[in-house]
Write an enzyme that holds these catalytic residues in place. Sequence first.
Site, short mmCIF file in Angstrom:
data_model
loop_
_atom_site.label_atom_id
_atom_site.label_comp_id
_atom_site.label_asym_id
_atom_site.label_seq_id
_atom_site.Cartn_x
_atom_site.Cartn_y
_atom_site.Cartn_z
N PHE A 9 0.81 -1.22 0.00
CA PHE A 9 0.00 0.00 0.00
C PHE A 9 0.84 1.26 0.00
O PHE A 9 0.37 2.33 -0.38
CB PHE A 9 -0.93 0.01 1.24
CG PHE A 9 -0.25 0.48 2.50
CD1 PHE A 9 -0.18 1.84 2.80
CD2 PHE A 9 0.34 -0.42 3.39
CE1 PHE A 9 0.47 2.28 3.96
CE2 PHE A 9 0.98 0.01 4.53
CZ PHE A 9 1.04 1.37 4.81
N LYS A 24 -1.35 -7.04 -9.29
CA LYS A 24 -2.28 -7.19 -8.16
C LYS A 24 -1.85 -6.14 -7.12
O LYS A 24 -0.98 -6.36 -6.30
CB LYS A 24 -2.15 -8.61 -7.59
CG LYS A 24 -3.37 -9.15 -6.88
CD LYS A 24 -3.84 -8.34 -5.70
CE LYS A 24 -2.98 -8.46 -4.46
NZ LYS A 24 -3.34 -7.43 -3.44
N GLU A 46 -4.98 -3.82 -1.88
CA GLU A 46 -6.43 -3.56 -1.83
C GLU A 46 -6.74 -2.34 -0.95
O GLU A 46 -7.88 -1.91 -0.87
CB GLU A 46 -7.17 -4.81 -1.33
CG GLU A 46 -6.89 -5.24 0.10
CD GLU A 46 -5.61 -6.07 0.26
OE1 GLU A 46 -4.63 -5.84 -0.48
OE2 GLU A 46 -5.58 -6.94 1.16
N ARG A 47 -5.68 -1.78 -0.29
CA ARG A 47 -5.96 -0.63 0.58
C ARG A 47 -5.97 0.70 -0.17
O ARG A 47 -6.62 1.64 0.25
CB ARG A 47 -4.94 -0.59 1.72
CG ARG A 47 -5.26 -1.66 2.76
CD ARG A 47 -4.37 -1.59 3.95
NE ARG A 47 -3.26 -2.53 3.81
CZ ARG A 47 -2.29 -2.66 4.69
NH1 ARG A 47 -2.27 -1.91 5.76
NH2 ARG A 47 -1.34 -3.54 4.51
N SER A 97 5.38 -6.97 3.28
CA SER A 97 6.01 -7.28 4.57
C SER A 97 6.76 -8.62 4.47
O SER A 97 6.48 -9.44 3.59
CB SER A 97 4.95 -7.32 5.65
OG SER A 97 3.88 -8.14 5.25
N CYS A 118 9.55 1.97 3.35
CA CYS A 118 10.51 0.90 3.64
C CYS A 118 11.92 1.45 3.72
O CYS A 118 12.83 0.78 4.17
CB CYS A 118 10.43 -0.18 2.58
SG CYS A 118 10.97 0.42 1.00
N GLU A 122 9.53 -4.37 12.74
CA GLU A 122 9.20 -3.15 11.98
C GLU A 122 7.91 -2.56 12.53
O GLU A 122 6.91 -3.26 12.64
CB GLU A 122 9.03 -3.53 10.51
CG GLU A 122 8.70 -2.36 9.62
CD GLU A 122 8.46 -2.78 8.16
OE1 GLU A 122 7.75 -3.79 7.95
OE2 GLU A 122 8.98 -2.11 7.26
#
Length: 499
Positions: free
Chosen positions: A149, A173, A176-177, A226, A281, A383
């Site tokens: 996201f 893909k 979805e957020r 992640s 990140c 994290e």
Amino acid sequence: MRHIPHFINGETYSSAAESTAEVFAPNTGGVQASVPLADDTTLQLAVDSARRAQSAWSTVNPQRRARVMFAFKALVEQHKDRLAGLLSSEHGKVLSDAHGDIQRGLEVIEFACGIPHAQKGEYTDSAGPGIDVYSMRQPLGIVAGITPFNFPAMIPMWMFGVAIACGNCFILKPSERDPSVPLELAKLMIEAGLPPGVLNVVHGNKSAVDGILDHPDIKAVSFVGSSDIANYVYERGARAGKRIQAMGGAKNHGIVMPDADLDQVVTDLVGAAFGSAGERCMALPVVVPVGEETAEKLKAKLIPAIKAITVSTSDDPAAHYGPVVTSAHKARVEAYIDMAISEGAELVYDGRTLQIPKESEGYFIGPTFFDRVNQSMVSYQEEIFGPVLQMVRANDFNHAVELASNHQYGNGVAIYTRNGHAAREFAQRVNVGMVGINVPIPVPVAYHTFGGWKRSAFGDTNQHGMEGVKFWTKIKTITQRWPDGADSNDNTFLIPTMG
Ligand code: NAD
């Protein structure tokens, strides 16, 4: 309510049979849209569409493929404000940062504009008597990208930009957020002249990811997200015989040597730790001053700088950063703050008390600063991915190198010093994939390559640059001889040598 469809064969696509997920509005709280979660039928439609497009696209000459990239870049620039607004409203990053997200993706598109040069093979003439050897990099076929996201424009462009320029057909893909911008980018690719089916967008969650990983016609998958999921994607995809690169989480350290320019460190650190609410990140959530004196001086300068941070809605030009992406993510970050307190870290500045009067339902967390964090704390080992800065005091240079090198993540690291020898030594020794020297967020430019070490990346090929071209192509090497009739080859039972 707004519905965000799939994009298959150059057109939007929805199916009443599919379940949906909610897309939240981080600035205000609540739901702003719905997104479908692809089932096997939808994924198969995307694969079929890619298959129909594949053989023609793979034989389009590279300069024509590059022209689509040039046209796409111009279109994204034309639509940049609209895309940044959409991105910011779903993600929560401030508008200027949303522009940066798009711009960093476009820099990979610029690299992809040079694909005729980047995809060229090698040639050795007269490698043996009358024998030439050459190589070519051919596309893999149908490939896929699964994105997180936190960079809904840049990371899709990292992947599909290079993959499509190399002659592959692509299934994206996205997270979805915040799925709207990836969809809009795909529409602009078609407007730029990409044939339908070369880029498809399929929304979804774990089950769509599993469908991609198991699909026999998808030859390679690039994943960013992640670490536990990256590890899972790597193992499941590799078991299915695919080429996989899977980038994971991070906990980047910023080492501050006693000779560093502390004012510069504070300016850089505040941006790198709290920018985009820490949801990067390549953020710097851990600062490692070397020596007690450096730690005290740095702490004294950091506190007023943190107090001066403005947190507001992402469309507020005065905001340094906006809300985090969802209420679930806010709760996760706050749980780490509680954990750090219970583990004995010193809470110097508590962001949980932040008040945003007009937008009280938004997912805001104020900047939070801990001192006296150590290696045994779980809140240090994991994290957090929020606006939380942790200070770990190092006794000396070696201790600082060990901290960064021994952490489970190895995405990025930075050192601040005026000493060239220390900086060089650090870059040589530290067990981390991307290093900044007096640079807080050392994200390499597009024609270099992006990728971490240890649990920050699974697989062995990085994103973009020539590593990207290698990932998205397979190499074929040809050894040719054109005998004119006078040649003889009289010892065919031996392994051929070039003499
Ligand atoms: P995430 O792992 O939750 O999601 C990433 C993708 O995996 C999404 O497309 C999601 O739909 C899918 N997914 C979610 N659950 C899944 C499951 N159980 N099985 C299979 N797929 C699943 O990551 P996120 O929260 O969207 O993004 C933040 C994470 O990404 C952070 O850990 C961050 O450090 C990392 N990240 C890494 C890099 C890098 O280059 N190393 C870059 C950006 C972000």
